[in-house]
Write an enzyme that holds these catalytic residues in place. Structure first.
Site, PDB file in Angstrom:
ATOM      1  N   GLU A  52      97.633  50.489  62.958  1.00  0.00           N
ATOM      2  CA  GLU A  52      97.238  51.836  63.408  1.00  0.00           C
ATOM      3  C   GLU A  52      97.722  52.888  62.425  1.00  0.00           C
ATOM      4  O   GLU A  52      96.988  53.832  62.081  1.00  0.00           O
ATOM      5  CB  GLU A  52      97.808  52.088  64.801  1.00  0.00           C
ATOM      6  N   HIS A  53      98.959  52.752  61.941  1.00  0.00           N
ATOM      7  CA  HIS A  53      99.492  53.706  60.960  1.00  0.00           C
ATOM      8  C   HIS A  53      98.751  53.600  59.633  1.00  0.00           C
ATOM      9  O   HIS A  53      98.380  54.614  59.028  1.00  0.00           O
ATOM     10  CB  HIS A  53     100.978  53.438  60.743  1.00  0.00           C
ATOM     11  N   GLU A  59     111.131  54.867  63.182  1.00  0.00           N
ATOM     12  CA  GLU A  59     110.637  55.069  64.544  1.00  0.00           C
ATOM     13  C   GLU A  59     111.288  54.077  65.511  1.00  0.00           C
ATOM     14  O   GLU A  59     111.668  54.428  66.631  1.00  0.00           O
ATOM     15  CB  GLU A  59     109.113  54.914  64.563  1.00  0.00           C
ATOM     16  N   GLU A  61     105.108  53.210  54.655  1.00  0.00           N
ATOM     17  CA  GLU A  61     104.862  53.285  56.092  1.00  0.00           C
ATOM     18  C   GLU A  61     105.734  52.308  56.867  1.00  0.00           C
ATOM     19  O   GLU A  61     106.125  52.577  57.998  1.00  0.00           O
ATOM     20  CB  GLU A  61     103.382  53.045  56.389  1.00  0.00           C
ATOM     21  N   HIS A 107     100.556  48.050  65.776  1.00  0.00           N
ATOM     22  CA  HIS A 107     101.054  49.413  65.559  1.00  0.00           C
ATOM     23  C   HIS A 107     101.105  49.748  64.069  1.00  0.00           C
ATOM     24  O   HIS A 107     100.752  50.861  63.658  1.00  0.00           O
ATOM     25  CB  HIS A 107     102.439  49.541  66.194  1.00  0.00           C
TER      26      HIS A 107
END
Length: 427
Positions: A59-60, A136, A129, A56
């Site tokens: 992906e960011h 998140e 990030e 994940h």
């Protein structure tokens, strides 16, 4: 480059580039847009425990700048032409996709290829990030009807990649260094682990040529095999000061390739797939025990989960659980022809309606290629759904609910006793 047509009435075609990248096209002459994306066979189940969440995070980071484009330029170039660019990570794959007008297909392919081959992973962007993803994660932890499913997954698959959260943990993500991400990308993002799919106003030869040019620098090879799933089942409960108790009750399900897959889909629809389903009618309409109640089927390459979710009040929980158990027992005894026909119609219409969306076609084809290695003709799928009869549904219900259940509950559940009797009732 080699290729062939898919015999499915949609003129779906598949080619394999010299480096192993598979290219799939699904032309739609009546639209003016194209959806295009790359699906990578790398997700949570491919992660070692100390790097849970790296799929994940990668992906960011893919969107945070390349050798040719800054993070702003990636976003601006696609939005300058009115397009959309997005991505997601799942337990078995990661997807990067765009939707654009037909004349901007080359731009979309170029941007996706750029972020997948030339991301720079700058330290400053990584630090920023990581902070975003921790927020998140914290947001998910504050959303009980989301986090209860993570507990359900972990209880079903303890101490293995398939049971860990897609987002990872704040501690692991906060400590993840640049070289870990680059190493993971190098091992898992080879051409043999990727599928490029385009659907909409596109010709196969055009898409294949764009892919061959844009992905010429992609290394060949496939990712290491993932650890097999090992279902265990079990019981997770967390008493928390909430207005509702969030409850997920389930069992070991079936894989995409299992012979009972379509019967399991029909079963899930009959039990809790809509307003006419047994659970909705009994739990919500007749008894008023929950606002939200539904069943679900989560399928993977080599396993799956079948479950029921309900959000209910503290006082209603002890009544709700026996009602759910009773409905499971009833469906194991058989289903009516009217509800069987209704469930088949719901599943078929969902499949056929999805064909109107370029994005849904891409998603569908990517999953079929990853699981079956070929596009599945719609007529083949519909025929298998039509072939599901009442005996198959009841037999599948008995099969899936025969083993150890998995229970997850979050909220005001300290005095709830119904959990303890659930396994005994359905065993």
């Amino acid at each position: 480059m080699n290729g062939g047509d898919g015999d499915n009435g949609r003129n779906v075609r598949v080619s394999t580039l010299d480096n192993g990248l598979r290219v799939v096209s699904d032309p739609m002459a009546t639209v003016e847009t194209v959806s295009v994306g790359v699906w990578v066979e790398a997700g949570t189940r491919h992660e070692h425990p100390e790097i849970n969440g790296v799929s994940h995070l990668l992906e960011h980071m893919a969107f945070k700048g390349t050798g040719r484009r800054s993070a702003l330029e990636i976003a601006a170039e696609i939005e300058d032409v009115g397009g959309h660019l997005n991505a997601y990570t799942s337990r078995e794959s990661t997807a990067y996709f765009a939707k654009v007008l037909k004349e901007d297909t080359a731009l979309a392919v170029d941007i996706i290829a750029d972020i997948l081959q030339d991301s720079v992973m700058e330290a400053e962007e990584l630090e920023r990030e990581r902070s975003v993803i921790i927020q998140e994660i914290n947001q998910a932890l504050d959303t009980p009807d989301d986090v209860v499913f993570d507990h359900f997954q972990e209880t079903a698959y303890p101490d293995q990649p398939m049971g860990r959260p897609v987002l990872g943990t704040a501690e692991l993500v906060g400590a993840m260094e640049r070289d870990v991400i680059i190493d993971y990308m190098g091992r898992h993002y080879g051409a043999g682990s990727m599928i490029l799919v385009g659907a909409g106003r596109i010709e196969h030869e055009t898409l294949a040529a764009l892919a061959a040019d844009a992905f010429s620098g992609l290394s060949s090879g496939a990712a290491p095999a993932a650890e097999p799933t090992r279902y265990a089942g079990g019981d997770f409960r967390e008493n928390r000061d909430l207005e509702q108790a969030h409850v997920v009750l389930g069992f070991e399900g079936v894989s995409y390739e299992d012979s009972d897959f379509h019967a399991a889909s029909v079963l899930s629809t009959i039990l809790g797939g809509g307003m006419s389903s047994r659970l909705f009618q009994e739990v919500r309409e007749k008894r008023g025990l929950a606002y939200s109640v539904y069943s679900f089927l989560s399928c993977y390459r080599d396993g799956g989960l079948f479950g029921i979710y309900a959000g209910t009040g503290e006082r209603e929980t002890d009544e709700l659980i026996p009602v759910v158990a009773d409905e499971i027992l009833k469906v194991r005894d058989g289903v009516g022809e009217d509800e069987l026909a209704r469930a088949r119609a719901q599943i078929k219409s969902s499949i056929l309606m999805s064909l109107e969306s370029t994005s849904a076609r891409c998603e569908q084809l990517a999953r079929q290629m990853m699981v079956f290695g070929r596009p599945i003709p719609v007529a083949e799928t519909v025929a298998k759904i039509e072939a599901v009869d009442a005996a198959a549904v009841a037999a599948t219900a008995r099969r899936m609910t025969a083993g150890k259940p998995v229970l997850a509950a979050l909220g005001p559940i300290a005095g709830v006793e119904g959990f303890d009797s659930f396994a005994a009732r359905v065993g």
